[in-house]
Design an enzyme around this catalytic site. Structure first.
Site, PDB file in Angstrom:
ATOM      1  N   ILE A   1       0.838  -1.207   0.000  1.00 14.82           N
ATOM      2  CA  ILE A   1       0.000   0.000   0.000  1.00 14.82           C
ATOM      3  C   ILE A   1       0.873   1.257   0.000  1.00 14.82           C
ATOM      4  O   ILE A   1       0.594   2.220  -0.725  1.00 14.82           O
ATOM      5  CB  ILE A   1      -0.972   0.004   1.208  1.00 14.82           C
ATOM      6  CG1 ILE A   1      -1.834  -1.260   1.181  1.00 14.82           C
ATOM      7  CG2 ILE A   1      -1.859   1.249   1.186  1.00 14.82           C
ATOM      8  CD1 ILE A   1      -2.699  -1.455   2.414  1.00 14.82           C
TER       9      ILE A   1
ATOM     10  N   ASP B   1      -9.400  -3.154   9.487  1.00 14.80           N
ATOM     11  CA  ASP B   1     -10.703  -3.518  10.057  1.00 14.80           C
ATOM     12  C   ASP B   1     -10.610  -4.763  10.952  1.00 14.80           C
ATOM     13  O   ASP B   1     -11.546  -5.070  11.689  1.00 14.80           O
ATOM     14  CB  ASP B   1     -11.745  -3.745   8.952  1.00 14.80           C
ATOM     15  CG  ASP B   1     -11.388  -4.868   7.983  1.00 14.80           C
ATOM     16  OD1 ASP B   1     -10.268  -5.415   8.063  1.00 14.80           O
ATOM     17  OD2 ASP B   1     -12.243  -5.204   7.129  1.00 14.80           O
ATOM     18  N   GLU B   2      -9.469  -5.472  10.880  1.00 13.67           N
ATOM     19  CA  GLU B   2      -9.368  -6.735  11.624  1.00 13.67           C
ATOM     20  C   GLU B   2      -9.344  -6.522  13.137  1.00 13.67           C
ATOM     21  O   GLU B   2      -9.562  -7.455  13.897  1.00 13.67           O
ATOM     22  CB  GLU B   2      -8.155  -7.539  11.150  1.00 13.67           C
ATOM     23  CG  GLU B   2      -8.233  -7.796   9.657  1.00 13.67           C
ATOM     24  CD  GLU B   2      -7.286  -8.869   9.118  1.00 13.67           C
ATOM     25  OE1 GLU B   2      -6.849  -9.725   9.904  1.00 13.67           O
ATOM     26  OE2 GLU B   2      -6.998  -8.825   7.910  1.00 13.67           O
TER      27      GLU B   2
HETATM   28  P1  NAD Z   1       3.217  -4.854   3.475  1.00 13.30           P
HETATM   29  O1  NAD Z   1       3.511  -6.032   4.353  1.00 13.30           O
HETATM   30  O2  NAD Z   1       3.072  -5.061   2.008  1.00 13.30           O
HETATM   31  O3  NAD Z   1       4.367  -3.742   3.653  1.00 13.30           O
HETATM   32  C1  NAD Z   1       4.908  -3.417   4.898  1.00 13.30           C
HETATM   33  C2  NAD Z   1       6.138  -2.537   4.677  1.00 13.30           C
HETATM   34  O4  NAD Z   1       6.656  -2.171   5.965  1.00 13.30           O
HETATM   35  C3  NAD Z   1       7.267  -3.235   3.922  1.00 13.30           C
HETATM   36  O5  NAD Z   1       7.814  -2.378   2.955  1.00 13.30           O
HETATM   37  C4  NAD Z   1       8.284  -3.541   5.014  1.00 13.30           C
HETATM   38  O6  NAD Z   1       9.617  -3.571   4.528  1.00 13.30           O
HETATM   39  C5  NAD Z   1       8.053  -2.386   5.959  1.00 13.30           C
HETATM   40  N1  NAD Z   1       8.465  -2.703   7.342  1.00 13.30           N
HETATM   41  C6  NAD Z   1       8.170  -3.824   8.047  1.00 13.30           C
HETATM   42  N2  NAD Z   1       8.744  -3.751   9.264  1.00 13.30           N
HETATM   43  C7  NAD Z   1       9.392  -2.555   9.333  1.00 13.30           C
HETATM   44  C8  NAD Z   1      10.136  -1.905  10.343  1.00 13.30           C
HETATM   45  N3  NAD Z   1      10.358  -2.477  11.529  1.00 13.30           N
HETATM   46  N4  NAD Z   1      10.627  -0.678  10.078  1.00 13.30           N
HETATM   47  C9  NAD Z   1      10.425  -0.083   8.868  1.00 13.30           C
HETATM   48  N5  NAD Z   1       9.730  -0.658   7.878  1.00 13.30           N
HETATM   49  C10 NAD Z   1       9.213  -1.883   8.109  1.00 13.30           C
HETATM   50  O7  NAD Z   1       1.937  -4.187   4.098  1.00 13.30           O
HETATM   51  P2  NAD Z   1       0.720  -3.458   3.365  1.00 13.30           P
HETATM   52  O8  NAD Z   1      -0.234  -4.471   2.893  1.00 13.30           O
HETATM   53  O9  NAD Z   1       1.261  -2.460   2.423  1.00 13.30           O
HETATM   54  O10 NAD Z   1       0.050  -2.710   4.600  1.00 13.30           O
HETATM   55  C11 NAD Z   1       0.435  -1.381   4.966  1.00 13.30           C
HETATM   56  C12 NAD Z   1      -0.344  -0.958   6.195  1.00 13.30           C
HETATM   57  O11 NAD Z   1      -1.736  -1.017   5.918  1.00 13.30           O
HETATM   58  C13 NAD Z   1      -0.116  -1.882   7.405  1.00 13.30           C
HETATM   59  O12 NAD Z   1      -0.049  -1.070   8.548  1.00 13.30           O
HETATM   60  C14 NAD Z   1      -1.351  -2.762   7.431  1.00 13.30           C
HETATM   61  O13 NAD Z   1      -1.642  -3.170   8.746  1.00 13.30           O
HETATM   62  C15 NAD Z   1      -2.406  -1.812   6.875  1.00 13.30           C
HETATM   63  N6  NAD Z   1      -3.531  -2.457   6.171  1.00 13.30           N
HETATM   64  C16 NAD Z   1      -3.285  -3.368   5.178  1.00 13.30           C
HETATM   65  C17 NAD Z   1      -4.366  -3.941   4.499  1.00 13.30           C
HETATM   66  C18 NAD Z   1      -4.153  -4.920   3.370  1.00 13.30           C
HETATM   67  O14 NAD Z   1      -5.134  -5.490   2.875  1.00 13.30           O
HETATM   68  N7  NAD Z   1      -2.935  -5.141   2.895  1.00 13.30           N
HETATM   69  C19 NAD Z   1      -5.682  -3.593   4.847  1.00 13.30           C
HETATM   70  C20 NAD Z   1      -5.875  -2.642   5.869  1.00 13.30           C
HETATM   71  C21 NAD Z   1      -4.794  -2.089   6.520  1.00 13.30           C
HETATM   72  P1  TYD Z   2      -5.373 -12.798   3.216  1.00 17.19           P
HETATM   73  O1  TYD Z   2      -5.106 -12.329   1.831  1.00 17.19           O
HETATM   74  O2  TYD Z   2      -4.269 -13.486   3.957  1.00 17.19           O
HETATM   75  O3  TYD Z   2      -5.945 -11.549   4.030  1.00 17.19           O
HETATM   76  P2  TYD Z   2      -6.621 -11.488   5.521  1.00 17.19           P
HETATM   77  O4  TYD Z   2      -6.300 -12.728   6.259  1.00 17.19           O
HETATM   78  O5  TYD Z   2      -5.949 -10.296   6.102  1.00 17.19           O
HETATM   79  O6  TYD Z   2      -8.086 -11.304   5.300  1.00 17.19           O
HETATM   80  O7  TYD Z   2      -6.598 -13.786   3.156  1.00 17.19           O
HETATM   81  C1  TYD Z   2      -7.860 -13.386   2.642  1.00 17.19           C
HETATM   82  C2  TYD Z   2      -8.823 -14.533   2.880  1.00 17.19           C
HETATM   83  O8  TYD Z   2      -8.421 -15.646   2.054  1.00 17.19           O
HETATM   84  C3  TYD Z   2      -8.809 -15.046   4.308  1.00 17.19           C
HETATM   85  O9  TYD Z   2     -10.143 -15.421   4.648  1.00 17.19           O
HETATM   86  C4  TYD Z   2      -7.919 -16.279   4.250  1.00 17.19           C
HETATM   87  C5  TYD Z   2      -8.148 -16.800   2.841  1.00 17.19           C
HETATM   88  N1  TYD Z   2      -7.003 -17.481   2.195  1.00 17.19           N
HETATM   89  C6  TYD Z   2      -7.196 -18.716   1.558  1.00 17.19           C
HETATM   90  O10 TYD Z   2      -8.317 -19.259   1.541  1.00 17.19           O
HETATM   91  N2  TYD Z   2      -6.134 -19.303   0.936  1.00 17.19           N
HETATM   92  C7  TYD Z   2      -4.888 -18.748   0.947  1.00 17.19           C
HETATM   93  O11 TYD Z   2      -3.935 -19.361   0.385  1.00 17.19           O
HETATM   94  C8  TYD Z   2      -4.704 -17.475   1.594  1.00 17.19           C
HETATM   95  C9  TYD Z   2      -3.352 -16.801   1.613  1.00 17.19           C
HETATM   96  C10 TYD Z   2      -5.794 -16.886   2.200  1.00 17.19           C
END
Ligand code: NAD
Ligand code: TYD
Length: 369
Positions: free
Chosen positions: A17, A139-140
């Site tokens: 993100i 949202d988790e």
């Molecule tokens: P991601 O795992 O893809 O990226 C995380 C980034 O943080 C990476 O670039 C990693 O190198 C960096 N990082 C990890 N530990 C670090 C540290 N100690 N110091 C500095 N950098 C560090 O995560 P994402 O999916 O891009 O999520 C970004 C944010 O959004 C997170 O806070 C996550 O909780 C939140 N979020 C994600 C989702 C989703 O669906 N991916 C949904 C809602 C909220």
């Molecule tokens: P994920 O992408 O890990 O996101 P989150 O756990 O944060 O919602 O998983 C999305 C949904 O898909 C979750 O209900 C777990 C399920 N899932 C599978 O069924 N198979 C998989 O291989 C993975 C990675 C997730």
């Protein structure tokens, strides 16, 4: 009197993100940005290759838990805002090895808040009013919903169920406490599942796209009926820009896509899109690759977001429908083979091997290629 810069400090900007945010921010002429990222297995410098040479952009490899480094960056760059994306973000990894989640998500957020408080106290009044600490959360933290329950609102009580969710909840509480106790202008966003370009293929959507393309099994946990609300990543980035510009300090904003889908529906839709874009030589539908595997322990059944507040106060709503966003995403992964290859490093392969061989063993399935 000297005033602070127009710069923003982004943490975790090399992740999924964060990199989408930075690319969009720079493209829109959003002003200078410093990216503090440790480049863990989840961070990928290649995501930001197009910013190399852009004088508005500064990359610093470092840890958000490093108080000295964070303090130094704040003093040197004098940002007007911190956008805190950095986190350990994968639920399954938090079940396999929770400790890193507590360190990065709880201690890392605390370190940033504490250094921000010290920095903020040195600013003059106008800059203190202008400054924002934008904490990006999930949202988790709200736990799980039954099929008929009302969607999560900003008033829903926290009930985190996984180590990941608990660590994010801890971070959210610290952010709230820094607002309440020290008046640091904190705003928090709680967003649903994102999907789109640059997502590491260990999460459901990119993993399924690539396995489908390569004719590998498509692992679906449990009965496949768990529901997630999906939001295209660029819509999340737009929500963050809106909250940064006009969100009220001390408030939280739920961000969601109005796109609740069961996992099996998502996986099936991806199969059909990959069949359409890259038909198999034998025309066998990819749906045949779907493989039910053992469930995630404590697997939340349903997430749903009530995003009325951010729509009402800030005029934000998702622009992308799930079907069109998913089509764009599938196309992106099919067209970015080099990126995929680079993202699947040794650490990535080790995780995939561990997660899916254990699940297959639990079901008594043969493992190995
Ligand atoms: P991601 O795992 O893809 O990226 C995380 C980034 O943080 C990476 O670039 C990693 O190198 C960096 N990082 C990890 N530990 C670090 C540290 N100690 N110091 C500095 N950098 C560090 O995560 P994402 O999916 O891009 O999520 C970004 C944010 O959004 C997170 O806070 C996550 O909780 C939140 N979020 C994600 C989702 C989703 O669906 N991916 C949904 C809602 C909220
Ligand atoms: P994920 O992408 O890990 O996101 P989150 O756990 O944060 O919602 O998983 C999305 C949904 O898909 C979750 O209900 C777990 C399920 N899932 C599978 O069924 N198979 C998989 O291989 C993975 C990675 C997730």
């Amino acid at each position: 009197m000297k005033r602070i810069s127009n710069r923003i400090l982004v943490t975790g900007g090399a992740g999924f993100i964060g990199s989408n945010f930075l690319l969009g921010w720079m493209k829109a002429g959003g002003g200078p940005a410093v990216n503090l990222d440790l480049l863990t297995y989840a961070g990928n410098a290649a995501n930001l290759a197009s910013l190399e040479g852009d004088e508005r952009y500064t990359f610093v490899r470092g840890d958000v838990c490093d108080a000295e480094l964070v303090g130094e960056l704040l003093r040197r760059f004098e940002p007007r805002a911190i956008l805190h994306f950095a986190a350990e973000s994968h639920v399954d990894r938090s079940i396999a090895s929770p400790e890193r989640f507590i360190r990065t998500n709880v201690l890392g957020t605390f370190t940033l808040l504490e250094q921000a408080r010290v920095y903020w106290a040195t600013l003059d009044e106008a800059d203190r009013t202008r400054f924002r600490f934008l904490h990006v959360s999930t949202d988790e933290v709200y736990g799980t919903l039954g099929p008929e329950d009302a969607a999560f609102s900003e008033e829903t009580a926290y009930a985190p169920n996984s180590p990941y969710a608990a660590s994010k909840a801890g971070a959210d509480h610290l952010a709230r406490a820094y607002l309440h106790t020290f008046k640091l202008p904190v705003v928090t966003t709680n967003c649903s599942n994102n999907y789109g370009p640059y997502q590491l293929p260990e999460k459901l959507i990119p993993l399924t796209i690539l396995n489908a393309l390569e004719g590998k099994p498509l692992p679906v946990y449990g009965d496949g009926k768990n529901v997630r609300d999906w939001l295209f990543v660029e819509d999340h980035c737009a929500a963050i820009r809106a909250v940064l510009a006009n969100g009220r300090p001390g408030q939280t904003y739920n961000v969601g896509g109005h796109s609740e889908r069961t996992n099996i529906d998502v996986v099936t839709a991806i199969c059909d899109l990959v069949d359409e874009m890259r038909p198999r030589p034998n025309s066998a539908p990819r749906r045949g690759l779907i493989t039910y595997v053992s469930d995630r322990p404590g697997h939340d059944r349903r997430y749903a977001i009530n995003a009325k507040k951010i729509q009402r106060e800030l005029g934000w709503r998702p622009a992308e429908a799930f079907e069109s966003g998913l089509r764009k995403t599938v196309r992106w992964y099919l067209e970015h083979g080099k990126w995929v290859e680079g993202a699947r490093t040794g650490a990535y392969r080790d995780w995939i091997e561990k997660n899916y061989s254990e699940r297959a063993q639990m079901l008594g399935l043969a493992t190995g290629e």
